[in-house]
Structure formats: C-alpha cells, structure tokens
Design a protein around this motif. Structure first.
Motif, PDB file in Angstrom:
ATOM      1  N   GLY A   1       0.894  -1.174   0.019  1.00  0.00           N
ATOM      2  CA  GLY A   1       0.208  -0.077  -0.118  1.00  0.00           C
ATOM      3  C   GLY A   1       0.900   1.145  -0.033  1.00  0.00           C
ATOM      4  N   THR A   2       0.184   2.567   0.267  1.00  0.00           N
ATOM      5  CA  THR A   2       0.888   3.644   0.102  1.00  0.00           C
ATOM      6  C   THR A   2       1.800   3.804   1.323  1.00  0.00           C
ATOM      7  OG1 THR A   2      -1.383   4.428  -0.363  1.00  0.00           O
ATOM      8  CG2 THR A   2       0.412   5.957  -0.309  1.00  0.00           C
ATOM      9  N   CYS A   3       0.987   3.361   2.670  1.00  0.00           N
ATOM     10  CA  CYS A   3       2.020   3.568   3.831  1.00  0.00           C
ATOM     11  C   CYS A   3       3.072   2.289   4.017  1.00  0.00           C
ATOM     12  CB  CYS A   3       0.905   3.856   4.889  1.00  0.00           C
ATOM     13  SG  CYS A   3       0.030   5.095   4.692  1.00  0.00           S
ATOM     14  N   GLY A   4       2.562   1.303   3.764  1.00  0.00           N
ATOM     15  CA  GLY A   4       3.551   0.154   4.244  1.00  0.00           C
ATOM     16  C   GLY A   4       3.375  -1.069   3.112  1.00  0.00           C
ATOM     17  N   CYS A   5       4.123  -1.889   3.348  1.00  0.00           N
ATOM     18  CA  CYS A   5       4.209  -3.376   2.927  1.00  0.00           C
ATOM     19  C   CYS A   5       3.521  -4.385   3.711  1.00  0.00           C
ATOM     20  CB  CYS A   5       5.434  -3.871   2.514  1.00  0.00           C
ATOM     21  SG  CYS A   5       6.036  -3.185   0.702  1.00  0.00           S
ATOM     22  N   VAL A   6       2.666  -5.328   3.387  1.00  0.00           N
ATOM     23  CA  VAL A   6       2.014  -6.191   4.310  1.00  0.00           C
ATOM     24  C   VAL A   6       2.493  -7.576   4.060  1.00  0.00           C
ATOM     25  CG1 VAL A   6      -0.104  -6.999   5.384  1.00  0.00           C
ATOM     26  CG2 VAL A   6       0.235  -4.520   4.607  1.00  0.00           C
TER      27      VAL A   6
END
Ligand SMILES: Nc1ncnc2c1ncn2[C@@H]1O[C@H](COP(=O)(O)OP(=O)(O)OP(=O)(O)O)[C@@H](O)[C@H]1O
Length: 348
Positions: free
Chosen positions: A13-18
C-alpha cells in the motif's frame, strides 16, 4: 521482530508493505505491516490521547492490531491475519451475490463503522480492498487515514481512493464528517450487486461527472463552503438528470435501491449514519418495520432523506500534519516494554 518469520508479501500500500508471517514462538499466523517511512521517535507515532481513544476500537468487525514494534527506526504493525479482501472476492465472484449474502457483508461493515463512529473516529478511505474477509467474517482495516473526529488539519487534501470518495471531499468542502464513510458504504453496496464500481471516475472531474450521471446535478447550495465548487458549476451547466438506479442495478430490491440512494445523497447531512443504516428495511426483510419506503423516483427528484443524527459533524480540525500513520496509533495499550533498544507496545 526476530519472533516473526515473513512468509510472503500480501499487500503493498501507500504507507506500508504487508506480509503474511508466523510467530515462531506461538505458530500464530499474523499479518505484519512494515511502514515505508522511518520512525526515529516513539513520539512520531504515538499520541497518548489518540492511543487512549483508539484502544476503544475493539470490535469483531475491525481488524485487530496485536502489537506495534519499533526496531532500528522501522515500524511494524502486527495484525490478526485475514484470508483476503472484498475486492478480491468480488473480482473472483462468478455469479452475482444473493441479497442475503450482501446483507450479511454490509451489516458487518456497518457494525464496525458504528463502533468506530460512536467512538469518535472515521475511516476516510473505505473501499473494498480495506474490507478484509476470512470465511464469512468481514473486518474493516487500514486506518492509515483514520481521523479523530476532533482533529485534523483544515482543507487538507488527502489521498483516498477516488471511486469511493464523497462529493464533499472531491469539492474540498471545509468540513468532512463521518458521512464520508457512509458515501463509501453506498458505493460499495451498489458494487456488491453489480460487481463493478458504480462511480468509476478516471479523474476528479470525471468522478463528479460519473456521480452526476447517476444522481443528477445537485443544488449548488448543498456545498456552500466548498473551495472546488467551480468544478461542479461547470458540470451543472450541463443539467444532467438523475438515472433510474433500478436500471443500473437491476438485481437489487427496492429496499436496497432506497438504501443506496440515501447513502449516496449529495448532501452529507441527508445520509443515514451507520447505526441508522442498520435499521433500514433492507436489513429487516421479512420483518414488519414501521418505515415507509419511498418511491426511488420521488427520492431522486426530491432527495430529502431522514435527518441523521450526525453528532460527529461538529468537529474542528486541529493543526497536525496529515500523516498517513496517525490513525494507526490505534488501540495501542500504553504499557511499554523496552527490550534492549527495541520498543514494543503489546495490545490487549
Ligand atoms: N490483517 C491483514 N490480513 C491480511 N491481509 C492484509 C491485512 N492487512 C492488510 N492486508 C492486505 O494488504 C493490503 C494493503 O494493506 P493496507 O491497506 O493496510 O496498506 P496501506 O499502505 O495503508 O494501503 P493503502 O494504499 O490502501 O492506504 C490490503 O489491501 C490487504 O489486501
């Protein structure tokens, strides 16, 4: 983070990798969100007032944040793991969902939202990808843009997904309220019937145009303080008349059409709250409810829904930066354990 072994990337995503990961001590499967930006201080990520408030967001339809770890200036969120998201489910769906299935999905989303809104938060980026699914259970996730009702900078343009963005956000209205989540619920509800987005705008102006094509052009007075209202004025010149929603969503019952129309009201004050939506006849099929269904045509011509009790619309933005991370200070128990240079918050 030595306790976690990353198994595979499941989202970027924009803020982080999951990542899907396993806790090697307990063998519990979890989802680890690694934030993309560095966090040099806990103060960057924690705000006690928000921490306290967000601890309240403990609900079966809100994804559970189990732990927050800061290690080597990197920040990790450990969430309960969910199998997939609603976008993936819709994409893989070979036949239309039955109304019963849709009712089940939406009632869970609305229960999660009711909990969030009544605890003073709203999501701001509700979309099918942010509704996680395991078997028949739905949970709202990704609070990266969540806001405390009483905080946020004024007029901040934030990046929410365009197709589910409420008109007041597109028009940069001076106040946003939890009603922006209710617009997104209406758009998702429509999409569950047709399996394709109801307002698939290709740009901001196209987004407004697509909304006008379904709802017709609104009264300009609906958005008196919107700074981008000229966008709408240009479209209003074209005087687009409303479509018949039953033609667009032929497999939806009159109850479903009525609810979608109320949720997707131009005027945020006319949208029912999450709690009120759960009282709508759509969720009470087969039961007698003293609630007169309105003729959808009449609704379109005279879009006056019941006045929702939007107690949350009187908030005032503060002066904090619109930080992607802010809302993720959720549900964090303010009991800190300091593990030799590693800081960790363990959640209830
Ligand atoms: N708890 C979880 N279990 C399983 N998958 C998850 C979980 N949390 C997130 N994901 C997957 O990772 C994707 C991205 O996660 P998330 O939306 O939280 O990241 P983000 O950086 O905030 O994204 P966005 O760009 O939407 O703001 C989700 O759409 C979902 O598919």
């Amino acid at each position: 983070m030595d306790r976690y072994k990353m198994l595979e990337e499941i989202g970027d995503g924009t803020c982080g990798c999951v990542f899907k990961a396993i806790n090697i001590e307990t063998y519990e499967i979890v989802a680890v969100k690694k934030m993309k930006r560095k966090f040099y201080f806990w103060e960057d990520c924690m705000n006690l007032r928000e921490v306290k408030a967000l601890r309240k967001l403990n609900h079966p339809n809100i994804v559970k944040l189990k732990e927050v770890v800061r290690e080597n200036n990197e920040l990790f969120f450990i969430f309960e793991h969910m199998e997939c998201n609603l976008y993936q489910i819709m994409r893989e769906q070979q036949r239309p969902f039955s109304e019963e299935e849709i009712r089940n999905f939406m009632s869970q989303v609305l229960q999660g939202l009711t909990h969030m809104h009544t605890n003073g938060y709203f999501h701001r980026d509700l979309k099918p990808e942010n509704v996680l699914v395991t078997k028949d259970v739905l949970k709202i996730a990704d609070f990266g843009l969540a806001r405390e009702v009483s905080s946020a900078p004024p007029y901040t343009e934030y990046v929410s997904t365009r197709w589910y963005r409420a008109p007041e956000v597109l028009l940069q209205s001076s106040t946003y309220t939890p009603a922006i989540d209710m617009w997104a619920v209406g758009a998702i509800l429509a999409e569950l019937f047709t399996l394709s987005p109801i307002f698939p705008g290709e740009s901001e102006i196209d987004q407004l145009y697509k909304i006008c094509c379904v709802l017709g052009t609104p009264e300009p007075a609906v958005f008196p303080k919107a700074s981008n209202v000229s966008l709408l004025m240009n479209l209003s010149c074209a005087e687009i008349s409303p479509a018949n929603l039953s033609d667009i969503i032929p497999n939806a019952s009159l109850e479903a059409i009525d609810l979608i129309m109320q949720l997707c009201s131009w005027d945020p004050l006319k949208r029912p709250t999450a709690d009120q939506s759960l009282q709508h006849p759509f969720f009470h099929v087969g039961m007698w409810v003293p609630y007169p269904l309105r003729d959808p045509l009449e609704l379109k011509l005279n879009n006056k829904g019941p006045k929702p009790n939007l107690e949350l619309n009187l908030w005032d933005f503060g002066a904090e930066p619109d930080d992607c991370f802010l809302g993720l200070t959720l549900a964090v128990k303010p009991s800190v354990s300091n593990l030799g240079g590693k800081l960790m918050f363990v959640l209830n």
